[in-house]
Motif scaffolding. Structure first.
Motif, PDB file in Angstrom:
ATOM      1  N   HIS A 209      -3.009  13.419 -10.058  1.00 27.12           N
ATOM      2  CA  HIS A 209      -2.817  13.839  -8.671  1.00 27.12           C
ATOM      3  C   HIS A 209      -3.584  12.821  -7.832  1.00 27.12           C
ATOM      4  O   HIS A 209      -4.813  12.872  -7.746  1.00 27.12           O
ATOM      5  CB  HIS A 209      -3.411  15.230  -8.439  1.00 27.12           C
ATOM      6  N   CYS A 210      -2.887  11.900  -7.228  1.00 28.20           N
ATOM      7  CA  CYS A 210      -3.543  10.736  -6.619  1.00 28.20           C
ATOM      8  C   CYS A 210      -3.342  10.702  -5.104  1.00 28.20           C
ATOM      9  O   CYS A 210      -2.201  10.644  -4.630  1.00 28.20           O
ATOM     10  CB  CYS A 210      -3.010   9.453  -7.246  1.00 28.20           C
ATOM     11  N   ASP A 211      -4.447  10.744  -4.374  1.00 28.18           N
ATOM     12  CA  ASP A 211      -4.397  10.632  -2.909  1.00 28.18           C
ATOM     13  C   ASP A 211      -3.449  11.660  -2.302  1.00 28.18           C
ATOM     14  O   ASP A 211      -2.645  11.344  -1.418  1.00 28.18           O
ATOM     15  CB  ASP A 211      -3.984   9.214  -2.497  1.00 28.18           C
ATOM     16  N   GLU A 212      -3.554  12.896  -2.735  1.00 27.85           N
ATOM     17  CA  GLU A 212      -2.760  13.975  -2.134  1.00 27.85           C
ATOM     18  C   GLU A 212      -3.511  14.487  -0.916  1.00 27.85           C
ATOM     19  O   GLU A 212      -4.101  15.568  -0.897  1.00 27.85           O
ATOM     20  CB  GLU A 212      -2.515  15.103  -3.131  1.00 27.85           C
ATOM     21  N   ILE A 213      -3.477  13.700   0.120  1.00 28.81           N
ATOM     22  CA  ILE A 213      -4.253  13.961   1.326  1.00 28.81           C
ATOM     23  C   ILE A 213      -3.655  13.115   2.449  1.00 28.81           C
ATOM     24  O   ILE A 213      -3.008  12.101   2.188  1.00 28.81           O
ATOM     25  CB  ILE A 213      -5.747  13.612   1.074  1.00 28.81           C
ATOM     26  N   ASP A 214      -3.859  13.534   3.693  1.00 26.65           N
ATOM     27  CA  ASP A 214      -3.331  12.773   4.829  1.00 26.65           C
ATOM     28  C   ASP A 214      -4.255  11.644   5.262  1.00 26.65           C
ATOM     29  O   ASP A 214      -3.934  10.920   6.210  1.00 26.65           O
ATOM     30  CB  ASP A 214      -3.100  13.702   6.028  1.00 26.65           C
ATOM     31  N   ASP A 215      -5.364  11.490   4.609  1.00 24.04           N
ATOM     32  CA  ASP A 215      -6.357  10.492   4.973  1.00 24.04           C
ATOM     33  C   ASP A 215      -5.844   9.091   4.649  1.00 24.04           C
ATOM     34  O   ASP A 215      -5.713   8.711   3.483  1.00 24.04           O
ATOM     35  CB  ASP A 215      -7.652  10.780   4.208  1.00 24.04           C
ATOM     36  N   GLY A 216      -5.572   8.302   5.696  1.00 15.90           N
ATOM     37  CA  GLY A 216      -5.066   6.957   5.486  1.00 15.90           C
ATOM     38  C   GLY A 216      -6.076   6.023   4.848  1.00 15.90           C
ATOM     39  O   GLY A 216      -5.730   4.907   4.444  1.00 15.90           O
ATOM     40  N   ALA A 217      -7.329   6.475   4.733  1.00 18.61           N
ATOM     41  CA  ALA A 217      -8.365   5.664   4.087  1.00 18.61           C
ATOM     42  C   ALA A 217      -8.508   5.992   2.605  1.00 18.61           C
ATOM     43  O   ALA A 217      -9.314   5.365   1.915  1.00 18.61           O
ATOM     44  CB  ALA A 217      -9.708   5.874   4.787  1.00 18.61           C
ATOM     45  N   ALA A 218      -7.752   6.967   2.103  1.00 16.79           N
ATOM     46  CA  ALA A 218      -7.799   7.310   0.675  1.00 16.79           C
ATOM     47  C   ALA A 218      -7.101   6.209  -0.112  1.00 16.79           C
ATOM     48  O   ALA A 218      -5.899   5.994   0.046  1.00 16.79           O
ATOM     49  CB  ALA A 218      -7.130   8.664   0.430  1.00 16.79           C
ATOM     50  N   ARG A 219      -7.811   5.517  -0.961  1.00 11.03           N
ATOM     51  CA  ARG A 219      -7.277   4.313  -1.607  1.00 11.03           C
ATOM     52  C   ARG A 219      -7.466   4.351  -3.126  1.00 11.03           C
ATOM     53  O   ARG A 219      -7.733   3.331  -3.754  1.00 11.03           O
ATOM     54  CB  ARG A 219      -7.944   3.065  -1.024  1.00 11.03           C
ATOM     55  N   PHE A 220      -7.351   5.535  -3.723  1.00 10.22           N
ATOM     56  CA  PHE A 220      -7.535   5.620  -5.168  1.00 10.22           C
ATOM     57  C   PHE A 220      -6.306   5.132  -5.932  1.00 10.22           C
ATOM     58  O   PHE A 220      -6.402   4.792  -7.103  1.00 10.22           O
ATOM     59  CB  PHE A 220      -7.892   7.049  -5.573  1.00 10.22           C
ATOM     60  N   LEU A 221      -5.171   5.071  -5.271  1.00  7.97           N
ATOM     61  CA  LEU A 221      -3.967   4.559  -5.932  1.00  7.97           C
ATOM     62  C   LEU A 221      -4.166   3.119  -6.372  1.00  7.97           C
ATOM     63  O   LEU A 221      -3.775   2.731  -7.472  1.00  7.97           O
ATOM     64  CB  LEU A 221      -2.757   4.688  -5.004  1.00  7.97           C
ATOM     65  N   GLU A 222      -4.777   2.302  -5.514  1.00  7.89           N
ATOM     66  CA  GLU A 222      -4.994   0.910  -5.890  1.00  7.89           C
ATOM     67  C   GLU A 222      -5.948   0.803  -7.076  1.00  7.89           C
ATOM     68  O   GLU A 222      -5.824  -0.100  -7.911  1.00  7.89           O
ATOM     69  CB  GLU A 222      -5.506   0.106  -4.692  1.00  7.89           C
ATOM     70  N   VAL A 223      -6.889   1.750  -7.171  1.00  6.39           N
ATOM     71  CA  VAL A 223      -7.833   1.746  -8.297  1.00  6.39           C
ATOM     72  C   VAL A 223      -7.108   2.107  -9.582  1.00  6.39           C
ATOM     73  O   VAL A 223      -7.265   1.450 -10.623  1.00  6.39           O
ATOM     74  CB  VAL A 223      -8.988   2.728  -8.034  1.00  6.39           C
ATOM     75  N   LEU A 224      -6.293   3.164  -9.529  1.00 11.04           N
ATOM     76  CA  LEU A 224      -5.537   3.598 -10.701  1.00 11.04           C
ATOM     77  C   LEU A 224      -4.570   2.509 -11.157  1.00 11.04           C
ATOM     78  O   LEU A 224      -4.487   2.190 -12.349  1.00 11.04           O
ATOM     79  CB  LEU A 224      -4.755   4.876 -10.378  1.00 11.04           C
ATOM     80  N   ALA A 225      -3.825   1.921 -10.213  1.00 16.75           N
ATOM     81  CA  ALA A 225      -2.849   0.888 -10.568  1.00 16.75           C
ATOM     82  C   ALA A 225      -3.534  -0.342 -11.162  1.00 16.75           C
ATOM     83  O   ALA A 225      -3.041  -0.935 -12.125  1.00 16.75           O
ATOM     84  CB  ALA A 225      -2.028   0.501  -9.340  1.00 16.75           C
ATOM     85  N   THR A 226      -4.667  -0.727 -10.612  1.00 13.03           N
ATOM     86  CA  THR A 226      -5.390  -1.892 -11.130  1.00 13.03           C
ATOM     87  C   THR A 226      -5.911  -1.617 -12.539  1.00 13.03           C
ATOM     88  O   THR A 226      -5.794  -2.474 -13.436  1.00 13.03           O
ATOM     89  CB  THR A 226      -6.558  -2.256 -10.198  1.00 13.03           C
ATOM     90  N   ALA A 227      -6.466  -0.437 -12.760  1.00  6.30           N
ATOM     91  CA  ALA A 227      -6.977  -0.084 -14.083  1.00  6.30           C
ATOM     92  C   ALA A 227      -5.846  -0.053 -15.110  1.00  6.30           C
ATOM     93  O   ALA A 227      -5.994  -0.521 -16.243  1.00  6.30           O
ATOM     94  CB  ALA A 227      -7.691   1.260 -14.030  1.00  6.30           C
ATOM     95  N   ALA A 228      -4.694   0.484 -14.706  1.00  4.49           N
ATOM     96  CA  ALA A 228      -3.534   0.534 -15.604  1.00  4.49           C
ATOM     97  C   ALA A 228      -3.018  -0.865 -15.912  1.00  4.49           C
ATOM     98  O   ALA A 228      -2.647  -1.177 -17.046  1.00  4.49           O
ATOM     99  CB  ALA A 228      -2.430   1.377 -14.980  1.00  4.49           C
ATOM    100  N   LEU A 229      -2.990  -1.722 -14.875  1.00  8.72           N
ATOM    101  CA  LEU A 229      -2.544  -3.105 -15.057  1.00  8.72           C
ATOM    102  C   LEU A 229      -3.467  -3.856 -16.010  1.00  8.72           C
ATOM    103  O   LEU A 229      -3.014  -4.526 -16.946  1.00  8.72           O
ATOM    104  CB  LEU A 229      -2.500  -3.805 -13.701  1.00  8.72           C
ATOM    105  N   GLU A 230      -4.757  -3.736 -15.798  1.00  8.82           N
ATOM    106  CA  GLU A 230      -5.726  -4.432 -16.641  1.00  8.82           C
ATOM    107  C   GLU A 230      -5.672  -3.952 -18.088  1.00  8.82           C
ATOM    108  O   GLU A 230      -5.873  -4.734 -19.026  1.00  8.82           O
ATOM    109  CB  GLU A 230      -7.131  -4.240 -16.074  1.00  8.82           C
ATOM    110  N   ALA A 231      -5.361  -2.663 -18.270  1.00 12.74           N
ATOM    111  CA  ALA A 231      -5.286  -2.101 -19.623  1.00 12.74           C
ATOM    112  C   ALA A 231      -3.930  -2.350 -20.269  1.00 12.74           C
ATOM    113  O   ALA A 231      -3.776  -2.128 -21.477  1.00 12.74           O
ATOM    114  CB  ALA A 231      -5.570  -0.603 -19.573  1.00 12.74           C
ATOM    115  N   GLY A 232      -2.942  -2.777 -19.460  1.00 11.25           N
ATOM    116  CA  GLY A 232      -1.610  -3.041 -19.995  1.00 11.25           C
ATOM    117  C   GLY A 232      -0.847  -1.802 -20.387  1.00 11.25           C
ATOM    118  O   GLY A 232       0.014  -1.844 -21.266  1.00 11.25           O
ATOM    119  N   ILE A 233      -1.122  -0.673 -19.711  1.00  6.39           N
ATOM    120  CA  ILE A 233      -0.442   0.590 -20.069  1.00  6.39           C
ATOM    121  C   ILE A 233       0.285   1.206 -18.872  1.00  6.39           C
ATOM    122  O   ILE A 233       0.515   2.410 -18.823  1.00  6.39           O
ATOM    123  CB  ILE A 233      -1.434   1.611 -20.658  1.00  6.39           C
ATOM    124  N   GLY A 234       0.661   0.374 -17.888  1.00  9.53           N
ATOM    125  CA  GLY A 234       1.245   0.896 -16.657  1.00  9.53           C
ATOM    126  C   GLY A 234       2.434   1.813 -16.844  1.00  9.53           C
ATOM    127  O   GLY A 234       2.571   2.815 -16.139  1.00  9.53           O
TER     128      GLY A 234
END
Length: 415
Positions: A209-234
């Motif tokens: 459940h990622c950034d389920e909020i109206d806050d335009g400053a919520a940026r956990f999606l970029e963290v999740l995507a980067t971690a997935a990319l680095e791990a090669g499991i996207g």
């Protein structure tokens, strides 16, 4: 089993489909309309489609709206508070009874593959254990994936990491997360890194459940995507909701989409619930609070739709009809161009199958399991226009559901 006079997606001609030993053994075009017999099912020109996929539902909370109190404000966070009041009342029997009723609703509406999130911020893991038993009970009739979902946080809930690890030992298929609900941004970032590390260690899928909020400053999606990319499991990772993206500025989104495409992660949007829960802190104009489904499709990202809730503390409505959810998304996301409608069913079929990583058992192809549904209408557009019933649902050659189209017994009177 034989299906005659059926249409397939993307093709205007009629087809005959032969099923043997639970698999498609022959799929052949017809020269004309065939007459039905005792050994065949006549599709009458309706669409033979792969089954619907429900990639995001909360079976543990389904059918609890108003128990013990209603969500008066209609907000996401009050919903979490109301659920916290209901959670201590859970028993395995209670969870199983409600979950099976909800599954029946979904099956009656053409769903054969389900991913359910189950709250594991519970020291006794009552709901998780109940749903693991249900998964075993229905495995011959329905594919059920279970997400270990930390509703009250991984780092912000006592022994949150330990409960997540125990949930995997108890049988969870997928690792969840909720970074925007953690106490601090640092906790949210750490939780995303930890989730990906746990997935690498256990071989499990991920659905946050990622950034389920109206806050335009919520940026956990970029963290999740980067971690997935680095791990090669996207391709094994899913970001659900991402409603903050609705409030991102376009310049940031342009940068973000580059990362999202590189990461190859999947997305789930729940438009009916997001429109209900989001925008609650706005005056006018109010945000719709739905992630950028249209733009994701255009960018080639894998995005699918889900109902999310059926009559629980977050959403009082819900009836298992994914066509209703698709109709809502088409309107709210401005996806009514013909090229978007002609393959609209992808959002509740193939894209969801890719998210659940079940493509090997999914598809109307010779040799694959005979999993399919018959829908009212001859193509995607007609099915969406009619919003009709599922006429037939077959899982590995076994009929789960059959119904006749509704009939008008007396015609309309004019004048």
């Amino acid at each position: 089993m034989k299906i005659i006079n059926a249409r397939l997606r993307g093709d205007e001609q009629l087809f005959t489909l032969q099923i043997e030993a639970g698999k498609f053994s022959r799929i052949s075009p017809q020269e004309g309309i065939l007459f039905s017999d005792l050994e065949s099912y006549d599709a009458n020109g309706n669409l033979c489609s792969v089954p619907f996929v429900e990639p995001h539902i909360h079976l543990d909370a389904a059918l609890t709206a108003g128990e013990p109190n209603w969500n008066i404000s209609g907000t996401l966070f009050e919903g979490i508070e109301r659920w916290a009041e209901r959670k201590p009342l859970l028993t395995e029997e209670d969870v199983q009874t409600r979950a099976l009723k909800t599954i029946e609703l979904l099956v009656a509406n053409g769903v054969q593959f389900i991913r359910t999130h189950v709250d594991v911020t519970d020291p006794n893991l009552v709901a998780l254990k109940a749903l693991v038993k249900i998964r075993e009970q229905i495995k011959d009739k329905l594919h059920l994936q279970i997400v270990a979902f930390p509703q009250e946080g991984i780092l912000s809930y006592p022994n949150g990491k330990g409960l997540m690890e125990q949930a995997i030992k108890e049988g969870a298929d997928v690792i969840g997360g909720i970074p925007h609900f953690e106490f601090t941004r640092e906790y949210g970032v750490e939780s995303m890194r930890w989730v990906i590390e746990l997935a690498q260690k256990t071989g499990k899928l991920v659905d946050v459940h990622c950034d389920e909020i109206d806050d335009g400053a919520a940026r956990f999606l970029e963290v999740l995507a980067t971690a997935a990319l680095e791990a090669g499991i996207g391709e094994r990772v899913t970001a659900s909701h991402t409603t903050a993206m609705h409030s991102y500025n376009n310049a940031y989104c342009s940068k973000l989409f580059r990362l999202l495409k590189m990461s190859k992660i999947n997305f789930v949007s729940c438009p009916t619930e997001s429109m209900h829960l989001q925008g609650r802190f706005d005056g006018y104009p109010k945000v719709r609070g739905i992630t950028r489904v249209k733009e994701m499709r255009e960018a080639g990202l894998n995005v699918c739709l889900a109902e999310d809730s059926i009559q629980d503390p977050w959403y009082t409505l819900g009836n298992g009809k994914l066509l209703r959810v698709l109709d809502s998304a088409i309107h709210s996301c401005h996806m009514m161009g013909y090229n978007e409608l002609e393959n609209g069913l992808d959002l509740i079929t193939n894209n969801g199958a890719r998210t659940l990583q079940i493509e090997e058992q999914y598809g109307i192809e010779i040799g694959k399991p005979a999993n399919f549904i018959i829908l009212e209408g001859g193509n995607d557009l007609e099915v969406i226009q009619k919003q009709g019933e599922v006429l037939l649902s077959v899982k590995e050659g076994n009929v789960l559901l059959e119904r006749k189209p509704a009939e008008i017994l007396t015609g309309p009177v004019f004048g």
